[in-house]
Every structure is written in structure tokens, then in C-alpha cells.
Design a protein around this motif. Structure first.
Motif, PDB file in Angstrom:
ATOM      1  N   HIS A   1       0.828  -1.216   0.000  1.00 58.59           N
ATOM      2  CA  HIS A   1       0.000   0.000   0.000  1.00 58.59           C
ATOM      3  C   HIS A   1       0.863   1.267   0.000  1.00 58.59           C
ATOM      4  O   HIS A   1       0.564   2.247   0.705  1.00 58.59           O
ATOM      5  CB  HIS A   1      -0.945   0.014   1.213  1.00 58.59           C
TER       6      HIS A   1
ATOM      7  N   THR B   1     -14.320 -13.144   5.094  1.00 62.29           N
ATOM      8  CA  THR B   1     -13.553 -12.110   5.803  1.00 62.29           C
ATOM      9  C   THR B   1     -12.225 -11.814   5.108  1.00 62.29           C
ATOM     10  O   THR B   1     -11.566 -10.811   5.432  1.00 62.29           O
ATOM     11  CB  THR B   1     -13.282 -12.549   7.247  1.00 62.29           C
TER      12      THR B   1
ATOM     13  N   ASP C   1     -12.063  -8.434   3.695  1.00 63.08           N
ATOM     14  CA  ASP C   1     -12.029  -7.313   4.627  1.00 63.08           C
ATOM     15  C   ASP C   1     -10.580  -6.940   4.925  1.00 63.08           C
ATOM     16  O   ASP C   1      -9.817  -7.750   5.461  1.00 63.08           O
ATOM     17  CB  ASP C   1     -12.742  -7.707   5.930  1.00 63.08           C
ATOM     18  N   PRO C   2     -10.149  -5.728   4.545  1.00 66.27           N
ATOM     19  CA  PRO C   2      -8.742  -5.353   4.780  1.00 66.27           C
ATOM     20  C   PRO C   2      -8.375  -5.306   6.264  1.00 66.27           C
ATOM     21  O   PRO C   2      -7.187  -5.375   6.605  1.00 66.27           O
ATOM     22  CB  PRO C   2      -8.630  -3.964   4.128  1.00 66.27           C
ATOM     23  N   ASN C   3      -9.361  -5.193   7.146  1.00 66.04           N
ATOM     24  CA  ASN C   3      -9.073  -5.141   8.579  1.00 66.04           C
ATOM     25  C   ASN C   3      -9.139  -6.511   9.255  1.00 66.04           C
ATOM     26  O   ASN C   3      -8.963  -6.612  10.469  1.00 66.04           O
ATOM     27  CB  ASN C   3     -10.075  -4.193   9.271  1.00 66.04           C
ATOM     28  N   SER C   4      -9.411  -7.544   8.473  1.00 67.12           N
ATOM     29  CA  SER C   4      -9.533  -8.886   9.038  1.00 67.12           C
ATOM     30  C   SER C   4      -8.156  -9.490   9.288  1.00 67.12           C
ATOM     31  O   SER C   4      -7.161  -9.158   8.620  1.00 67.12           O
ATOM     32  CB  SER C   4     -10.331  -9.785   8.090  1.00 67.12           C
ATOM     33  N   ASP C   5      -8.104 -10.395  10.261  1.00 68.37           N
ATOM     34  CA  ASP C   5      -6.856 -11.096  10.572  1.00 68.37           C
ATOM     35  C   ASP C   5      -6.743 -12.427   9.826  1.00 68.37           C
ATOM     36  O   ASP C   5      -5.773 -13.172  10.022  1.00 68.37           O
ATOM     37  CB  ASP C   5      -6.766 -11.372  12.085  1.00 68.37           C
TER      38      ASP C   5
END
Length: 321
Positions: free
Chosen positions: A57, A164, A167-171
Motif C-alpha cells: 500500500h 472475511t 475485509d482489509p481489517n480482518s486477521d
């Protein structure tokens, strides 16, 4: 221009020092190995740098610069592949001459000491040989498409089994090993048919129809493979650079853009992406692999020359005079 240069080198080498001259010319082109490896390695390094920048990013300007460097890498890679194609053609020509010379020295028949293009068997072999690079390229292109489709299916399966992942915030961590396994297994499995085509073609021709069929098979494959390899290497890089050119919006024509005013992908960019999808296996798979076709078929013919000669004095199992 590359074909004319090769033709001039082959003519001059044969004229001055016969087959020994061709061998020296091939060795001379191979002496550029260090330069070839350097310019061939430049493109993948910049391409990987762009992928790392995108996954990390980093700012868009970093990706834009790596794309420019990658475009230059496509050009340098095309130059390096040109040297590889030229040396492979000269090596194949020298091996073909050695094949004819070995048969001439091993046989009392004067018919096996020279190649007559008007001989029906030689002419038939010439046409079959010219078909081999096209057949080989079709097999390798299809193999790339099959492996890519398997990987896309695996990625879709992982997204469906674990939403998930989007989802960029997922682990959640994707199963990278599964994709690597698909690529590795496919690279081995899908190369069986092209390898068999290259190795069995001269053996079957020499066994069934005799050495005259091989006399035509090898130069037919050589001539067609040189044209096809040069075309694939250049057109693949051109398609890749075309996509980068449109995506960067460098042209004054407003239609040559990645997205229109509504933010949708333009038909021009979609066409460039399609071209790049074909261009990647062109320049990275089928084109370079044709060098192997040229050299391996000639080497196998030279090694099996006594075997061909032992079958009805070189006339094959069909004993065609």
C-alpha cells in the motif's frame, strides 16, 4: 531485421568456414551470456518491485514509477531473447549439418550425403516440421490458460469459504500454499505433452519413414520456430507496454484512458488487458520455449542417427525408396 541478420550470419559463416564457421558464430553469440542474463533479469526485478509496492500500500507514485521501469524491462527482455533465439538457430543449424555429415560418413549411399528438397519424403518432412512450432506453441499457451483457470477457481473457493478475506481489517490469512501448489503441479503436468512432441517427432519420423523425413523435419521446424519466437517475444512485450501506456494516460487522445468520466473501465483498456493476457505467455512461455524445440530436436536426431541408419539402411520401417 533480426531474421535478415541471422540469414547473413549463417550465409557468411558457411561461406567462409562451412559448418565450423556456423559453430563459431553460435559460440560467439553465446559469449553475450552475461549481458543477456543481466537485461533479462531487469524486467522481473522491476515487475516484482511493483507487486511489492502495491501489496505494501505504498503511494501511487511508487507504482507508477515501477510500471515505467517494467515497461523498459519488457524492451530489454525482448533484446535478450533475440540473442537467445539467434544462438539457438545457429546451434540447431550446426547440429543439423553434423547430422547430415554423420549419416554421410556412416553410409555408403550417396543419397544420404546431401539433402534434396525435391525429394517427396524431404518435402513432406519439411511441411510437417514447419507445423511443429505452431503445435508446440498452442500446447504451451493452452497449458498456461489451464493453470490460470485452476488458480482462479481456488481463489474463488477461498473467498466463498471465508468472506472475511475481502475485509482489509480482518486477521484471516489466505491459503497461499494451495495456489503455489497449483502452479507447481501444473507447470510439471502440462509440460508432458509439449516435451513428448519435441522428443518423439524426429524419432517417429526417422523410425517409420527414414532419414530423409528427418532431413526435412529439422529445417522446417528451425525456420518456422525462428520467425515465431521473434514474433512472440516482441509482440508479447508490446502488448504489455500497450496496457501500461493506456493505464498511465500518457496519450493526448482522451479515449486512451483506463477509466472514463463515470469511473468505468474503458473498452480500449479492456482490449489492452486482453492483449496482455495473451502477451504474457507469448513472451514468457511459448516464445522462449521454442529455443528448446530447435535445439533438442536436432540433438536427438544427431544422437539417434546410427539407429535411423540401421533400419533398412536409413529408409525406415516402411522401407520407402
Amino acid at each position: 531485421i533480426p531474421v535478415f541478420a541471422l540469414a547473413f550470419i549463417a550465409y557468411l559463416s558457411l561461406r567462409i568456414a562451412d559448418l565450423y564457421g556456423v559453430s563459431l558464430a553460435a559460440v560467439g553469440m553465446l559469449m553475450t551470456l552475461a549481458t543477456g542474463l543481466t537485461i533479462d533479469g531487469y524486467g522481473p526485478v522491476t515487475d516484482n518491485a511493483g507487486g511489492i509496492a502495491e501489496m505494501a500500500h505504498l503511494p501511487q507514485i511508487v507504482r507508477d514509477r515501477t510500471d515505467c521501469l517494467d515497461a523498459a524491462g519488457n524492451t530489454t527482455a525482448a533484446i535478450g531473447k533475440g540473442y537467445c533465439i539467434g544462438s539457438a538457430a545457429l546451434v540447431s543449424l550446426a547440429l543439423y549439418g553434423a547430422f547430415v555429415t554423420r549419416l554421410s560418413a556412416s553410409s555408403s549411399s550417396e543419397l544420404l550425403g546431401h539433402v534434396d528438397l525435391l525429394d517427396p519424403l524431404v518435402l513432406a518432412g519439411l511441411l510437417i516440421g514447419a507445423n511443429l512450432p505452431l503445435w508446440f506453441s498452442a500446447l504451451t499457451m493452452k497449458s498456461v490458460g489451464t493453470a490460470a483457470a485452476e488458480m482462479v477457481t481456488e481463489v474463488e473457493r477461498q473467498f466463498k469459504s471465508d468472506p472475511t478475506l475481502l475485509d482489509p481489517n480482518s486477521d484471516s490469512v489466505p491459503d497461499y500454499d494451495a495456489c503455489i501448489r497449483i502452479s507447481t503441479v501444473a507447470s510439471l503436468r502440462e509440460m508432458i505433452a509439449p516435451a513428448a512432441l519435441v522428443m518423439l517427432s524426429p524419432l517417429i519420423a526417422g523410425t517409420l519413414f527414414g532419414v530423409k523425413a528427418v532431413f526435412g523435419l529439422l529445417p522446417g521446424a528451425l525456420v518456422c520456430a525462428v520467425q515465431l519466437a521473434v514474433s512472440m517475444s516482441n509482440s508479447g512485450g508490446a502488448w504489455d507496454n500497450c496496457k501500461k501506456y493506456i493505464a498511465a494516460g500518457l496519450d493526448a487522445d482522451t479515449e486512451l484512458r483506463k477509466k472514463d468520466a463515470q469511473g468505468r473501465s474503458t473498452p480500449v483498456h479492456d482490449a489492452a488487458v486482453t492483449g496482455d493476457t495473451i502477451g504474457d505467455p507469448f513472451k514468457d512461455t511459448s516464445g522462449p520455449a521454442l529455443n528448446i524445440l530447435m535445439k533438442l530436436s536436432a540433438i536427438l536426431s544427431l544422437v539417434f542417427a546410427p539407429y535411423f541408419l540401421a533400419i533398412n539402411s536409413g529408409r525406415g520401417l516402411f522401407n520407402i525408396h
